[in-house]
Every structure is written in C-alpha cells, then in structure tokens.
Design an enzyme around this catalytic site. Structure first.
Site, PDB file in Angstrom:
ATOM      1  CB  CYS A   1      25.276   2.849   7.042  1.00 56.23           C
ATOM      2  SG  CYS A   1      26.673   3.942   6.838  1.00 56.23           S
TER       3      CYS A   1
ATOM      4  CB  CYS B   1      25.998   4.965   3.741  1.00 55.60           C
ATOM      5  SG  CYS B   1      26.990   4.016   4.864  1.00 55.60           S
ATOM      6  CG  ASP B   2      21.932   4.555   3.107  1.00 61.86           C
ATOM      7  OD1 ASP B   2      22.729   4.663   2.156  1.00 61.86           O
ATOM      8  OD2 ASP B   2      21.590   3.469   3.589  1.00 61.86           O
TER       9      ASP B   2
END
Ligand code: NAP
Length: 307
Positions: free
Chosen positions: A132, A135-136
């Site tokens: 992801c 997200c990261d």
C-alpha cells in the site's frame, strides 16, 4: 437466534446492517479482528457521493459504522472461522470457539492483496516490502522504490510514490500495461517513473531492511541486481473466501458466485462487495450491493418467519 449475521466490516457490511437495523431485524456484524477492510488503507476518497470535499477511508468507515449502530446494529470484532448449515438455520463459528445461530447470512469479507511469493517477500514485509503505497509512501522520502505490476493499482502506487521517492521503477512482466489509458499516460509522462518492461522480480535481498531487488528480463534472461529501498506489490487481489470453501459456489479465482441479485447458490446466504466482484471493486459499488443483499435477506427472513 439472530435474524441476519453480516460477516465483514467494509462499506457493504455497514450498508447492509443499516438497512437491516432500520427494518428492525437487529443484525449482528462479525467485523473481523482487523475491521474496516481496504478503506482503512486509503487516504482521500474523492469519488464517494455525498462528500463534496472528499473524506479519508478510515473516517468514511467510522461514520458508516456509527450510522449503522444508531439503529441498533450489534458489532463483534472477531474472525469467522466456519459456517455450518442445519436445515433452515446456520451456525456461525467465530473467535475462540464461540458460535451464534441465525436464519440468514450476508458475506462481505472483501479481498486481500495478492502476494508474489518470491524469496525475501515475507522476510522483509513491513521492512521495505509493502502492499500500500498510499499508506507507506511518506516513509520513502528521497529513496528509490520499485512497484511490481502493470494494472491500475500499480499505476496508482507509482504515482503515490512519485511524490516522495527520488526514483520510482515499475517492473512489469509484459511489454504492455494492463492499466487504463488515462493512468498509463500519467505514469509514462512522469520524469521520475521508469517502467522496466518484460521483467520479473525474482528475489528481495537486504539486511534489516530491503536493499536490493533481483530482476530478470524474461526476453533475454538477463538478471540484474538493483539497489532499492522499498518494493511495492500491486499484482491484484485475492478474495477472502477460505472459510466458505465447500459451502458456497466460488469461481475459478475464488470469488463468490452471485447473479444479478446478490444471492449465492445456498438459500439464505447472500454476498456483497469485493468478495463477489473482481471488476468494479469500488466503495460505492460495495455499498450498493450491500443494500441489495440486505433487502434480499430481509425478504428471505420475513418469508421464513411468516411460514
Ligand atoms: P489487475 O488489473 O488484475 O492487474 C494486476 C497486474 O499485476 C497485471 O498487470 C498483472 O500482469 C500483474 N500480475 C498479476 N500476477 C502477477 C505475478 N504473479 N507476477 C507479476 N505480475 C503479476 O489488478 P489491479 O491493478 O489491482 O486492478 C483491479 C481492478 O481495480 C481493475 O479493474 C482496475 O481497473 C481497478 N482499479 C482502478 C483504479 C483506478 O481507476 N484509479 C485503481 C485501482 C484499481 P498482466 O497484465 O501481465 O496480467
């Protein structure tokens, strides 16, 4: 005995439970130990109608849950392990040996990121290997990253990383992307993103975190060890249907088979959201099928009770 148990806790689950709670059927949501589904990994959601300025994925899930609870939805965040069918009733086993009986079930367990299965992938998961970028990506500021895949998700990952990484590679196994033209264009005109055509990731190496990607060109079999700090897998999804194998009909990819209506081949079991849809996979289509499944379940339970 419950009327309807809803398994899952994404947009399909909250929409179904909202409808069933408002129909006074007192639904129980078994939401899983990591509730919320894929929206929990999404930052801005700009294409869910009703939110003019967008909303974050976790916020959207949170307001959906609150709305469903306002009308009496009961929620237990445990994983379902098995469903047993006995005549016109179902027994749902969950958590550490707990069980609940019901007349109807709506399965909304969604899908999970597909893993590539190469050496180093599990070892470096969350140590440079991610599923992801949304997200990261901020963890890879001024770093070199590699995305695996050629679909829309891979393009989205690369574009999310482009904002932070100094260089983004995409490794795709063919010489043509699967992604939509619009997404392809955005990627191909980026100065930071480079597509490595006809390549396959063979191994991930590192020490405490990812340091190298071993890439093979499948045209000339040339192997290259690239210095990378992060590897993002974007090779599709796998439906979360292991617990219903042998009970309801699944297609060759493991998705629950439903027709125009969200009914499975087992009377009383319905399915909504990504677990039965590998094409649209949108929050709004999940919510839509959640509504349809709730209405079908309501009619099914009312008919049973009337008999
Ligand atoms: P997808 O369309 O199935 O693409 C998966 C990609 O991964 C393909 O390029 C495939 O290669 C590659 N792949 C699969 N298994 C692989 C393996 N073992 N090794 C190497 N490569 C592998 O999945 P997705 O990108 O997650 O998209 C799913 C659906 O959601 C699509 O309908 C998509 O349009 C939609 N979506 C849309 C958006 C958007 O519009 N913004 C964003 C995300 C997703 P091949 O091409 O060679 O098969």
């Amino acid at each position: 005995m419950k009327n309807v148990i809803i398994i899952g806790s994404g947009p399909a689950a909250w929409t179904a439970s909202l409808y069933l709670a408002r129909a006074d059927l007192k639904p129980l949501v078994l939401g899983g130990r990591s509730p919320g589904g894929q929206l929990m990994n999404t930052t801005e959601v700009e294409n869910y109608p009703g939110f003019e300025n967008g909303i974050t994925g976790p916020e959207l899930i949170s307001v959906m849950e609150k709305q469903a609870k306002r009308f009496g939805t009961e929620v237990i965040n445990e994983d379902v392990t098995k469903i047993e069918q006995n005549d016109k009733k179902f027994t749902v086993l969950y958590g550490d040996g707990k069980k609940e009986e019901c007349l109807a079930i709506i399965i909304t367990t969604g899908s999970s990121y597909r893993h590539l299965g190469v050496p180093g992938e599990e070892e470096f998961s969350a140590k440079g290997v991610s599923y992801c970028a949304v997200c990261d990506a901020p963890f890879f500021k001024d770093k070199v990253t590699l995305v695996v895949g050629g679909g829309d998700s891979a393009m989205e990952e690369a574009l999310a990383l482009e904002k932070f990484s100094k260089k983004v590679y995409i490794s795709h196994r063919r010489d043509e992307l699967r992604a939509s033209k619009f997404m392809q264009e955005r990627v191909l005109k980026s100065k930071k993103i480079e597509v490595l055509w006809n390549t396959e990731l063979k191994e991930i190496k590192g020490d405490t975190t990812v340091k190298k990607a071993v890439i093979i060109n499948n045209k000339d079999n040339k192997e290259t060890e690239m210095d990378v700090d992060g590897i993002f897998m974007a090779i599709g999804a796998v439906p979360n249907t292991d617990f219903v194998k042998g009970l309801v009909e699944l297609d060759d990819k493991g998705y629950i088979v439903t027709g125009k209506q969200p009914k499975t081949n087992v009377p009383g079991i319905f399915a909504a959201g990504d677990v039965q849809d590998h094409i649209y996979r949108q929050a709004i289509t999940s919510a839509g099928t959640g509504c349809a499944a709730a209405l079908e379940a309501q009619w099914y339970v009312e008919e049973l009770n009337a008999k």
